[in-house]
Design a protein around this motif. Sequence first.
Motif, PDB file in Angstrom:
ATOM      1  N   LEU A  85     -31.510 -61.430  23.778  1.00 38.70           N
ATOM      2  CA  LEU A  85     -32.588 -60.444  23.735  1.00 38.70           C
ATOM      3  C   LEU A  85     -32.177 -59.231  22.904  1.00 38.70           C
ATOM      4  CD1 LEU A  85     -33.773 -60.530  27.482  1.00 38.70           C
ATOM      5  CD2 LEU A  85     -34.876 -61.594  25.495  1.00 38.70           C
ATOM      6  N   LEU A  86     -30.907 -58.811  23.026  1.00 39.19           N
ATOM      7  CA  LEU A  86     -30.438 -57.672  22.237  1.00 39.19           C
ATOM      8  C   LEU A  86     -30.340 -58.035  20.758  1.00 39.19           C
ATOM      9  CD1 LEU A  86     -29.199 -57.021  25.255  1.00 39.19           C
ATOM     10  CD2 LEU A  86     -28.052 -55.224  23.981  1.00 39.19           C
ATOM     11  N   ALA A  87     -29.966 -59.287  20.491  1.00 42.25           N
ATOM     12  CA  ALA A  87     -29.931 -59.735  19.096  1.00 42.25           C
ATOM     13  C   ALA A  87     -31.331 -59.686  18.493  1.00 42.25           C
ATOM     14  CB  ALA A  87     -29.354 -61.141  19.014  1.00 42.25           C
ATOM     15  N   LEU A  88     -32.325 -60.127  19.256  1.00 39.61           N
ATOM     16  CA  LEU A  88     -33.708 -60.071  18.773  1.00 39.61           C
ATOM     17  C   LEU A  88     -34.161 -58.629  18.590  1.00 39.61           C
ATOM     18  CD1 LEU A  88     -35.354 -62.860  20.968  1.00 39.61           C
ATOM     19  CD2 LEU A  88     -34.795 -62.977  18.526  1.00 39.61           C
ATOM     20  N   ALA A  89     -33.686 -57.731  19.455  1.00 40.97           N
ATOM     21  CA  ALA A  89     -34.039 -56.314  19.320  1.00 40.97           C
ATOM     22  C   ALA A  89     -33.492 -55.744  18.011  1.00 40.97           C
ATOM     23  CB  ALA A  89     -33.497 -55.525  20.509  1.00 40.97           C
ATOM     24  N   VAL A  90     -32.269 -56.136  17.656  1.00 39.31           N
ATOM     25  CA  VAL A  90     -31.685 -55.673  16.391  1.00 39.31           C
ATOM     26  C   VAL A  90     -32.484 -56.208  15.211  1.00 39.31           C
ATOM     27  CG1 VAL A  90     -29.681 -55.948  14.873  1.00 39.31           C
ATOM     28  CG2 VAL A  90     -29.362 -55.280  17.251  1.00 39.31           C
ATOM     29  N   LEU A  91     -32.874 -57.471  15.265  1.00 33.44           N
ATOM     30  CA  LEU A  91     -33.682 -58.057  14.204  1.00 33.44           C
ATOM     31  C   LEU A  91     -35.017 -57.321  14.066  1.00 33.44           C
ATOM     32  CD1 LEU A  91     -33.009 -61.830  14.948  1.00 33.44           C
ATOM     33  CD2 LEU A  91     -32.259 -60.580  12.910  1.00 33.44           C
ATOM     34  N   THR A 101     -33.757 -52.996  26.310  1.00 34.52           N
ATOM     35  CA  THR A 101     -33.613 -54.451  26.235  1.00 34.52           C
ATOM     36  C   THR A 101     -32.510 -54.923  27.166  1.00 34.52           C
ATOM     37  OG1 THR A 101     -34.319 -54.378  23.921  1.00 34.52           O
ATOM     38  CG2 THR A 101     -33.235 -56.389  24.674  1.00 34.52           C
ATOM     39  N   ALA A 102     -31.403 -54.169  27.214  1.00 38.88           N
ATOM     40  CA  ALA A 102     -30.325 -54.516  28.142  1.00 38.88           C
ATOM     41  C   ALA A 102     -30.805 -54.432  29.587  1.00 38.88           C
ATOM     42  CB  ALA A 102     -29.127 -53.588  27.921  1.00 38.88           C
ATOM     43  N   SER A 128     -27.536 -64.165  39.931  1.00 41.17           N
ATOM     44  CA  SER A 128     -26.747 -62.938  40.082  1.00 41.17           C
ATOM     45  C   SER A 128     -27.023 -62.383  41.466  1.00 41.17           C
ATOM     46  CB  SER A 128     -27.133 -61.909  39.008  1.00 41.17           C
ATOM     47  OG  SER A 128     -26.722 -62.312  37.736  1.00 41.17           O
ATOM     48  N   LYS A 129     -26.167 -62.711  42.391  1.00 39.95           N
ATOM     49  CA  LYS A 129     -26.308 -62.205  43.749  1.00 39.95           C
ATOM     50  C   LYS A 129     -24.963 -61.609  44.160  1.00 39.95           C
ATOM     51  CE  LYS A 129     -28.043 -65.934  45.830  1.00 39.95           C
ATOM     52  NZ  LYS A 129     -28.700 -66.738  46.890  1.00 39.95           N
ATOM     53  N   ALA A 130     -24.877 -60.272  44.042  1.00 35.97           N
ATOM     54  CA  ALA A 130     -23.652 -59.519  44.311  1.00 35.97           C
ATOM     55  C   ALA A 130     -22.681 -59.634  43.135  1.00 35.97           C
ATOM     56  CB  ALA A 130     -22.975 -59.971  45.601  1.00 35.97           C
ATOM     57  N   GLU A 131     -21.685 -58.785  43.141  1.00 37.11           N
ATOM     58  CA  GLU A 131     -20.606 -58.737  42.145  1.00 37.11           C
ATOM     59  C   GLU A 131     -21.106 -58.386  40.749  1.00 37.11           C
ATOM     60  OE1 GLU A 131     -17.796 -62.062  42.584  1.00 37.11           O
ATOM     61  OE2 GLU A 131     -18.901 -62.630  44.408  1.00 37.11           O
ATOM     62  N   VAL A 132     -22.318 -57.859  40.658  1.00 37.80           N
ATOM     63  CA  VAL A 132     -22.881 -57.532  39.349  1.00 37.80           C
ATOM     64  C   VAL A 132     -22.211 -56.311  38.741  1.00 37.80           C
ATOM     65  CG1 VAL A 132     -25.100 -58.582  39.856  1.00 37.80           C
ATOM     66  CG2 VAL A 132     -24.744 -56.164  40.382  1.00 37.80           C
ATOM     67  N   GLU A 133     -21.436 -55.568  39.549  1.00 38.57           N
ATOM     68  CA  GLU A 133     -20.709 -54.435  38.996  1.00 38.57           C
ATOM     69  C   GLU A 133     -19.775 -54.862  37.860  1.00 38.57           C
ATOM     70  OE1 GLU A 133     -18.854 -55.424  43.109  1.00 38.57           O
ATOM     71  OE2 GLU A 133     -20.841 -55.267  42.198  1.00 38.57           O
ATOM     72  N   ARG A 134     -19.338 -56.128  37.887  1.00 34.84           N
ATOM     73  CA  ARG A 134     -18.538 -56.650  36.769  1.00 34.84           C
ATOM     74  C   ARG A 134     -19.368 -57.614  35.910  1.00 34.84           C
ATOM     75  NH1 ARG A 134     -17.447 -61.963  37.514  1.00 34.84           N
ATOM     76  NH2 ARG A 134     -17.581 -62.725  39.644  1.00 34.84           N
ATOM     77  N   ILE A 135     -20.216 -58.436  36.543  1.00 37.55           N
ATOM     78  CA  ILE A 135     -20.948 -59.474  35.821  1.00 37.55           C
ATOM     79  C   ILE A 135     -21.837 -58.883  34.725  1.00 37.55           C
ATOM     80  CG2 ILE A 135     -22.710 -61.271  36.066  1.00 37.55           C
ATOM     81  CD1 ILE A 135     -21.622 -61.778  38.889  1.00 37.55           C
ATOM     82  N   TRP A 136     -22.427 -57.725  34.992  1.00 35.84           N
ATOM     83  CA  TRP A 136     -23.391 -57.156  34.053  1.00 35.84           C
ATOM     84  C   TRP A 136     -22.766 -56.202  33.036  1.00 35.84           C
ATOM     85  CZ3 TRP A 136     -27.832 -55.757  38.014  1.00 35.84           C
ATOM     86  CH2 TRP A 136     -28.466 -56.956  38.417  1.00 35.84           C
ATOM     87  N   LEU A 137     -21.444 -56.119  32.959  1.00 37.20           N
ATOM     88  CA  LEU A 137     -20.805 -55.186  32.036  1.00 37.20           C
ATOM     89  C   LEU A 137     -21.257 -55.361  30.582  1.00 37.20           C
ATOM     90  CD1 LEU A 137     -17.122 -54.907  33.347  1.00 37.20           C
ATOM     91  CD2 LEU A 137     -18.941 -53.196  33.465  1.00 37.20           C
ATOM     92  N   PRO A 138     -21.457 -56.596  30.074  1.00 35.43           N
ATOM     93  CA  PRO A 138     -21.890 -56.727  28.673  1.00 35.43           C
ATOM     94  C   PRO A 138     -23.230 -56.049  28.385  1.00 35.43           C
ATOM     95  CG  PRO A 138     -21.020 -58.816  29.471  1.00 35.43           C
ATOM     96  CD  PRO A 138     -21.134 -57.913  30.669  1.00 35.43           C
ATOM     97  N   PHE A 139     -24.069 -55.898  29.390  1.00 37.40           N
ATOM     98  CA  PHE A 139     -25.358 -55.224  29.215  1.00 37.40           C
ATOM     99  C   PHE A 139     -25.254 -53.738  29.582  1.00 37.40           C
ATOM    100  CE2 PHE A 139     -25.995 -59.653  30.433  1.00 37.40           C
ATOM    101  CZ  PHE A 139     -26.675 -60.122  29.319  1.00 37.40           C
ATOM    102  N   THR A 140     -24.439 -53.465  30.588  1.00 41.20           N
ATOM    103  CA  THR A 140     -24.307 -52.099  31.089  1.00 41.20           C
ATOM    104  C   THR A 140     -23.798 -51.149  30.019  1.00 41.20           C
ATOM    105  OG1 THR A 140     -23.865 -52.938  33.313  1.00 41.20           O
ATOM    106  CG2 THR A 140     -23.206 -50.682  32.863  1.00 41.20           C
TER     107      THR A 140
END
Length: 420
Positions: free
Chosen positions: A258-264, A357-358, A371-383
């Motif tokens: 989605l972020l790649a499409l946003a850049v495009l 977009t993120a 994504s159920k719990a532990e998103v404090e690390r899982i979502w870092l690429p978007f955060t």
Amino acid sequence: MIAAAAGIALVVAAMVVPRISDRDVRVHWPPLHADWDPRFGWRFVVAILVGVALWYLLPRLTDRLSWGATVAVSTAGAWVWAMSLALTDGRYGLARIYEREGEYLFDAKRVDDVGQALSTFIDRIPRGSEDHWHIHVSGHPPGALLSFVLLDRIGIDDPFWVGVVILTLGTTAVAAVLLTLDVLGSRELARKAAPWVALAPLAVWAGAGESLYAAVAAWGLLLLAGACRHSLPAVAIAAGLVLGFCLFLSYGLVLFGLLALAVLALTGGWRMLPWAAAGVATVAVLFWSLGYAWWEAYPVLRERYYAGIASERPYSYWVWADLAAWTFTVGLATWAAFPQLARSLRDRIPLAVLASTALTAIVAASLSAMSKAEVERIWLPFTVWVVAAPALLPVRWRAPLLSTQVGVALFSQIFLVTRW
């Protein structure tokens, strides 16, 4: 202030609801995968002093330095901040992550033949299979495992030094974010965003593997932005290779598309899409030729995921409590920026578009039930893209709100023992 209060209310609700309902949501300190364990010592004093110094100095330096120096200082500041937090527990603060059997390093040391590991990778995902992968390797595509195999092969096999490498590489995402905003024509706004990205509370989780994945994805997006801005097919192919590899670091990074499409869309560089897609396809075909197919592995992973703790984590709670856990990584300043983020989105300001977009990807991940719990690390690429949002606020808000970012990180480090 109302938006920030909404963030506080969400966090409080996520803490209180499990206690009122007497329901086990399968983390020790809801909504974080952490334990309440207040502690203090001279290392914490150092971290506090580092946080205060960076809070005072970074905004002043990034306002006055040259652009290249701003990027370098911000990235270095992020590294110092994350390391000072990690080392509040000494070497153990980083080493404990990769000493656990369920982490990547344990399985990486068991790989003698990379080709065989790839060809049998899917067969070893189910927990009941012979010689099954442990939880983190089984929960990710093999690119994650290969990253740690590489570290092991070049002699970086001590858990502490593995943590240092991951943290160091992860903090380079700061540079990638700032440079991407610059390429998209927002240098001055990127300059304002520098302290926010460098001092975001996500620094507490900078030693997690997802920190590395965040950096790889951010550099891939920078390459794509450069390719689109200057019509460079070779760079677009390189961007596709990097972003394609991201798909083999984490299944959730498919949403990074989605972020790649946003850049495009921001650059109007749609002519570069076929070249970037060719790079992505090259990576997918390479893994497929070695015996691993992403599309075959994901259903197997989903079965293992729901055969484990995921089936015990109530969706009705985590579908919104995920955002409360995530608040600890973005801080209340980011919540405070949401109204201005919405207004700036209408003007197609690149920072607003990428951050929004993120956010969309994050909401989609939470709704997916994967994504159920532990998103404090899982979502870092978007955060790492969302934490730049407070740069959109008036300058008069910078000092008080930036201090809350430092405060949230220190609270998490002093009062909690996080899993990562």
